[in-house]
Write an enzyme that holds these catalytic residues in place. Structure first.
Site, PDB file in Angstrom:
ATOM      1  N   ARG A  84      -2.526  -2.095  13.300  1.00 14.78           N
ATOM      2  CA  ARG A  84      -4.022  -2.191  13.491  1.00 14.78           C
ATOM      3  C   ARG A  84      -4.963  -3.702  13.800  1.00 14.78           C
ATOM      4  O   ARG A  84      -5.135  -4.147  13.440  1.00 14.78           O
ATOM      5  CB  ARG A  84      -5.493  -1.971  12.332  1.00 14.78           C
ATOM      6  CG  ARG A  84      -5.118  -0.417  11.753  1.00 14.78           C
ATOM      7  CD  ARG A  84      -5.453   0.364  10.857  1.00 14.78           C
ATOM      8  NE  ARG A  84      -5.437   1.663  10.373  1.00 14.78           N
ATOM      9  CZ  ARG A  84      -4.617   2.003   9.580  1.00 14.78           C
ATOM     10  NH1 ARG A  84      -3.589   1.397   8.945  1.00 14.78           N
ATOM     11  NH2 ARG A  84      -4.508   3.772   9.254  1.00 14.78           N
ATOM     12  N   ASP A 127      -5.781  -7.081   6.939  1.00 14.69           N
ATOM     13  CA  ASP A 127      -6.741  -7.043   7.407  1.00 14.69           C
ATOM     14  C   ASP A 127      -7.868  -6.964   6.556  1.00 14.69           C
ATOM     15  O   ASP A 127      -8.083  -6.952   5.261  1.00 14.69           O
ATOM     16  CB  ASP A 127      -7.048  -5.169   8.821  1.00 14.69           C
ATOM     17  CG  ASP A 127      -6.397  -4.235   7.737  1.00 14.69           C
ATOM     18  OD1 ASP A 127      -6.405  -4.522   7.084  1.00 14.69           O
ATOM     19  OD2 ASP A 127      -6.158  -3.301   8.334  1.00 14.69           O
ATOM     20  N   HIS A 179      -4.423 -11.206  14.373  1.00  8.30           N
ATOM     21  CA  HIS A 179      -3.401 -12.062  15.356  1.00  8.30           C
ATOM     22  C   HIS A 179      -2.795 -12.083  16.080  1.00  8.30           C
ATOM     23  O   HIS A 179      -2.477 -12.942  16.941  1.00  8.30           O
ATOM     24  CB  HIS A 179      -2.594 -13.289  13.431  1.00  8.30           C
ATOM     25  CG  HIS A 179      -3.685 -13.923  12.244  1.00  8.30           C
ATOM     26  ND1 HIS A 179      -4.392 -14.563  13.074  1.00  8.30           N
ATOM     27  CD2 HIS A 179      -3.576 -13.071  11.591  1.00  8.30           C
ATOM     28  CE1 HIS A 179      -4.859 -14.670  11.920  1.00  8.30           C
ATOM     29  NE2 HIS A 179      -4.992 -13.002  11.134  1.00  8.30           N
ATOM     30  N   ASP A 206      -2.309  -4.658   3.209  1.00 12.49           N
ATOM     31  CA  ASP A 206      -2.389  -4.734   4.863  1.00 12.49           C
ATOM     32  C   ASP A 206      -3.080  -5.951   5.504  1.00 12.49           C
ATOM     33  O   ASP A 206      -4.306  -5.743   4.695  1.00 12.49           O
ATOM     34  CB  ASP A 206      -2.965  -3.197   5.549  1.00 12.49           C
ATOM     35  CG  ASP A 206      -2.261  -2.231   5.235  1.00 12.49           C
ATOM     36  OD1 ASP A 206      -0.714  -2.418   5.175  1.00 12.49           O
ATOM     37  OD2 ASP A 206      -2.288  -1.473   5.933  1.00 12.49           O
ATOM     38  N   TYR A 213       2.201  -5.231  12.783  1.00 11.86           N
ATOM     39  CA  TYR A 213       0.887  -4.692  12.692  1.00 11.86           C
ATOM     40  C   TYR A 213      -0.012  -3.835  13.480  1.00 11.86           C
ATOM     41  O   TYR A 213      -0.255  -4.286  14.380  1.00 11.86           O
ATOM     42  CB  TYR A 213       0.045  -5.315  11.525  1.00 11.86           C
ATOM     43  CG  TYR A 213      -1.028  -4.177  10.637  1.00 11.86           C
ATOM     44  CD1 TYR A 213      -0.624  -3.208   9.982  1.00 11.86           C
ATOM     45  CD2 TYR A 213      -2.277  -4.692  10.286  1.00 11.86           C
ATOM     46  CE1 TYR A 213      -1.215  -3.070   9.107  1.00 11.86           C
ATOM     47  CE2 TYR A 213      -2.744  -3.938  10.077  1.00 11.86           C
ATOM     48  CZ  TYR A 213      -2.796  -3.215   8.943  1.00 11.86           C
ATOM     49  OH  TYR A 213      -4.055  -2.645   8.727  1.00 11.86           O
ATOM     50  N   GLU A 267       0.620  -1.114  -0.072  1.00  9.85           N
ATOM     51  CA  GLU A 267       0.356  -0.149  -0.015  1.00  9.85           C
ATOM     52  C   GLU A 267       0.695   1.625   0.468  1.00  9.85           C
ATOM     53  O   GLU A 267       0.679   2.292  -0.284  1.00  9.85           O
ATOM     54  CB  GLU A 267      -0.986   0.727   1.004  1.00  9.85           C
ATOM     55  CG  GLU A 267      -1.977  -1.045   0.827  1.00  9.85           C
ATOM     56  CD  GLU A 267      -3.199  -1.407   2.170  1.00  9.85           C
ATOM     57  OE1 GLU A 267      -3.259   0.190   2.782  1.00  9.85           O
ATOM     58  OE2 GLU A 267      -3.283  -2.143   2.924  1.00  9.85           O
ATOM     59  N   GLU A 327     -10.275  -3.902   4.932  1.00  9.25           N
ATOM     60  CA  GLU A 327      -9.288  -3.241   4.472  1.00  9.25           C
ATOM     61  C   GLU A 327      -7.815  -2.838   3.443  1.00  9.25           C
ATOM     62  O   GLU A 327      -8.923  -2.993   2.420  1.00  9.25           O
ATOM     63  CB  GLU A 327      -9.419  -1.827   5.243  1.00  9.25           C
ATOM     64  CG  GLU A 327      -9.699  -0.206   4.161  1.00  9.25           C
ATOM     65  CD  GLU A 327      -9.916   0.874   5.183  1.00  9.25           C
ATOM     66  OE1 GLU A 327      -9.885   1.585   4.709  1.00  9.25           O
ATOM     67  OE2 GLU A 327     -10.166   0.743   6.505  1.00  9.25           O
TER      68      GLU A 327
END
Length: 770
Positions: A312, A87, A357, A85, A310, A12, A89
């Site tokens: 989020r 997740d 996770h 990413d 990560y 991203e 999104e």
């Protein structure tokens, strides 16, 4: 790791691409999508409920050139690895990108695989590339459902707000319950009636030691908060105890106990935002921007390295290899006595384990904050240290706290007791690394008492009666609002920062001393939604809807039925409200008071500059007044400043005008000197027009920021967007501005309209303004 000389990897952000390229080597071309590549068309009909919620997408203008670059690379590549990413999104971005590339016919039969990693380290990247998977349509559909719901709420309620309140307003599915929280807290504060109460506080002593005690029982009656509620009663009790004691207290009992204080779990998104706010004053957006930098990679010597996992997530679990490394670091730095026999395990609140996770932790615990001191900025080092300390402390022994409570009574008066309490840390355990005690948590504050035993005499050195008043609940700050959003199930980790910034951008709330205050418009909007769309700003309803979206992401339910259950009753409510609710029902609150000019009822009304009192007979009767209640009493004296007017030498005072509070001379109208309450912030960017002043950050009468020359009114140059001290590469205008829009994102724009230059801002600015 198998080598494929024609593999395109898409992430991203360019910073992330640079770090990953280092680990993958020359056989891979790593490109960035720069975030979202496709969104719903920005007009009505983008989501069609009568066609099973079919959604119309279009490419995002600002990122089209990045998609072009990826498409060009794919023409000569054999496979595509989507490494967005980890997740919901990120999964949707991967799917949207693959769809755009299929439309451009550059994929053909080439394999398109999804790779997921929660930390940007060589081991994690290599493992992900060696074990690719497929795009999870469950996660994609959960994100599509979320986007469709947000669209349907926004495109249906916002026009209602325009008609019933004021043009330009908008409402969001998740922001509206958050606004309700802030407004309801303000209602509580305004309705609060303080209650008086008194405490009896003593200072006792043994030899040279002095310690505090509090009256807990008086003549057989327990002393509670409202046992003593006036001065006369307090003084009677004080005088009686002093007389009974005659300078001496007898130790009636000593209670000793030990307790364990366990470490907190490693950070999740919400707790990191809360702690960074409390400790450093960071906003949620600032915290996430810095965390993104640490995650994507920073050069610590030898190239960029991802320093944390990560950011989020709502999982508190740690990978097994991370636990092993953390336990090794604890043994080396703090000794084996601080390590529990088995790793500490924390139960996650989230039911959605598929998306999250791991907790937020250092990618390598061996990389201590001290070793990074020369490579990180001050704010990066603060946040990394916080994350490192919390993760390491989570795997240490509990702290052992020894507490002692001593009850003392006047001689021969066992029915009157004063209590002193103290605590000491016997074994610090995890407190050696991380202390997250709440401010004001008296039970955990270390205080020592001298050695005391039952029957012993101590001196009563002072006894004071102290007056107190109960206080209203505090307004929310960022930390407490995020905690409330999490507790109510409003939003998810990735959305807390955007919820808060959206409420501020819409000018529904503003900050007063770092605490949120609803504006008049915000309160009217919240009241309208709460009254006419009760279910949709209900906290339980919002949380249940979030749970349903989570169930979609786990593959437990289909996404279209979720939308169907929401849409039908919602649409009926919109239609009913549009036809049955008049504007005056929303913007006016009738008062039990007659207009002094025409006799018709007065009402609190919403105007362009906030609430005011006006006649319901308008426009025939134009009577208005300020919202302050008319008490018939004289105005209080003005609040004076400790400096004089620079024009006439008179006193300066705080005043209130039609646009809010300001500073003005008391000799008005003879002297008309005025100053803003808050001095404008100097951006340091030179004025491109007069070349003498600098551009100052100011607020318009409606609270909107703009930037104008410090030499105003001699120079009237002004721009709406933050200025940059960079000349336009197209027309050489002396400055550029930073413009942020929902459709185009963050751009550098030439303020000269005739030029038209605009260019996407660097990724660091994009992340900061996201």
């Amino acid at each position: 790791m198998s080598q494929n000389n024609s593999t395109v990897v898409v992430v991203e952000s360019p910073a992330k691409a640079k770090t990953i390229k280092k680990y993958l080597g020359s056989g891979y071309e790593v490109l960035a999508s720069y975030g979202h590549v496709r969104d719903l068309v920005a007009k009505e009909g983008a989501v069609r409920p009568d066609e099973r919620f079919a959604m119309r997408y279009e490419g995002i203008d600002r990122n089209n050139r990045h998609v072009d670059a990826i498409a060009k690379a794919m023409r000569n590549a054999d496979q595509l690895l989507l490494a967005t990413d980890p997740d919901r999104e990120g999964e949707a971005i991967a799917w949207h990108l693959a769809e755009l590339l299929r439309q451009r016919k550059v994929l053909d039969d080439k394999p398109v695989r999804r790779v997921v990693f929660h930390e940007i380290t060589q081991r994690a990247i290599q493992d992900a590339v060696e074990h690719p998977g497929d795009i999870s349509m469950d996660l994609v559909n959960a994100q599509q459902a979320r986007r469709a719901l947000d669209y349907l709420v926004g495109f249906n309620i916002s026009p209602l707000l325009w008609k019933k309140i004021r043009r330009g307003l908008s409402a969001g599915r998740v922001q509206s319950p958050a606004l309700r929280l802030i407004c309801e807290r303000e209602d509580e504060i305004e309705a609060f009636q303080p209650r008086e109460y008194w405490t009896l506080d003593a200072m006792a002593g043994k030899e040279k030691a002095t310690f505090a005690a509090k009256l807990t029982q008086f003549e057989g009656d327990k002393v509670e908060q409202f046992s003593i509620v006036d001065s006369a009663h307090a003084m009677r009790v004080r005088d009686t105890v002093i007389e009974q004691a005659n300078g001496q207290l007898t130790v009636a009992g000593v209670t000793r106990r030990s307790r364990k204080r366990r470490p907190a779990p490693p950070f999740i998104t919400s707790t990191l935002q809360q702690e960074a706010s409390k400790r450093f004053g960071f906003t949620a957006q600032r915290t996430m921007r810095i965390a993104q930098q640490l995650y994507e990679g920073i050069d610590v010597g030898g190239g960029p390295v991802g320093l944390i996992t990560y950011m989020r997530t709502d999982s508190t679990s740690l990978a097994q290899e991370a636990v092993v490394e953390i336990r090794e670091v604890i043994t080396q730095r703090f000794g084996g006595g601080t390590l529990p026999d088995s790793p500490n395990v924390f139960k996650a609140k989230s039911k959605n384990a598929q998306e999250a996770h791991e907790a937020i932790r250092p990618s390598s615990a061996a990389r201590t904050p001290d070793t990074l001191r020369g490579h990180l900025s001050a704010e990066q080092l603060k946040l990394y240290t916080l994350i490192w300390n919390r993760a390491v402390a989570s795997q240490m022994n509990p702290a052992l706290i020894d507490t002692v409570s001593v009850d003392m009574c006047p001689a021969g008066q066992p029915q009157t007791l004063l209590r002193a309490s103290g605590s000491t840390v016997r074994e610090p355990g995890f407190l050696a690394v991380y202390d997250n005690r709440e401010e004001g948590d008296e039970n955990d504050r270390e205080a020592t008492l001298p050695p005391l035993s039952e029957g012993e005499q101590v001196a009563l050195r002072a006894l004071e009666a102290n007056q107190h008043f109960t206080e209203p609940p505090p307004r929310y700050n960022e930390a407490s609002l995020i905690k409330a959003l999490e507790e109510f199930g409003i939003g998810r980790p990735s959305t807390y920062a955007s919820i808060i910034s959206t409420l501020q951008q819409r000018e529904y709330v503003q900050l007063d001393g770092k605490r949120f205050v609803p504006t008049d418009v915000g309160r009217v909007v919240s009241r309208f939604l709460t009254e006419f769309f009760t279910q949709y700003v209900d906290y339980d309803f919002t949380a249940r809807l979030e749970d349903e979206l989570d169930a979609v992401s786990r593959g437990e339910t289909e996404w279209v039925p979720v939308l169907e259950r929401f849409w039908q009753p919602f649409h009926e409510r919109v239609v009913q409200t549009e036809t049955s609710v008049a504007r005056r029902d929303v913007t006016q609150q009738q008062l039990d008071e007659a207009c002094p000019e025409c006799g018709k009822p007065l009402a609190i009304r919403l105007g362009k500059r906030g609430n005011f009192v006006g006649c319901t007979g308008y426009p025939e009767c134009k009577y208005t007044r300020d919202l302050k209640p008319s008490t018939g009493e004289p105005e209080p004296p003005p609040e004076l400043l400790d400096r004089k007017c620079p024009e006439c030498g008179g006193d300066l005072a705080y005043k209130r005008g039609r646009y809010g509070r300001f500073i003005g001379c008391v000799n008005y109208p003879t002297c008309k000197h005025v100053e803003p309450l808050n001095k404008p912030k100097d951006t340091g960017v030179g004025c491109p027009e007069c070349k003498q002043g600098t551009l100052m950050e100011r607020k318009s009468r409606y609270g909107k920021l703009f930037y104008s020359c410090s030499r105003y009114p001699d120079c009237k140059y002004a721009v709406w967007d933050p200025p940059l001290p960079q000349p336009c590469p197209k027309c050489a205008h002396p400055i550029l501005t930073v413009k942020t829009t929902k459709r185009r994102g963050v751009e550098h724009v030439c303020p000269d309209k005739a030029c038209g230059y605009r260019e996407p801002a660097p990724a660091s600015e994009t992340a900061e303004n996201a």
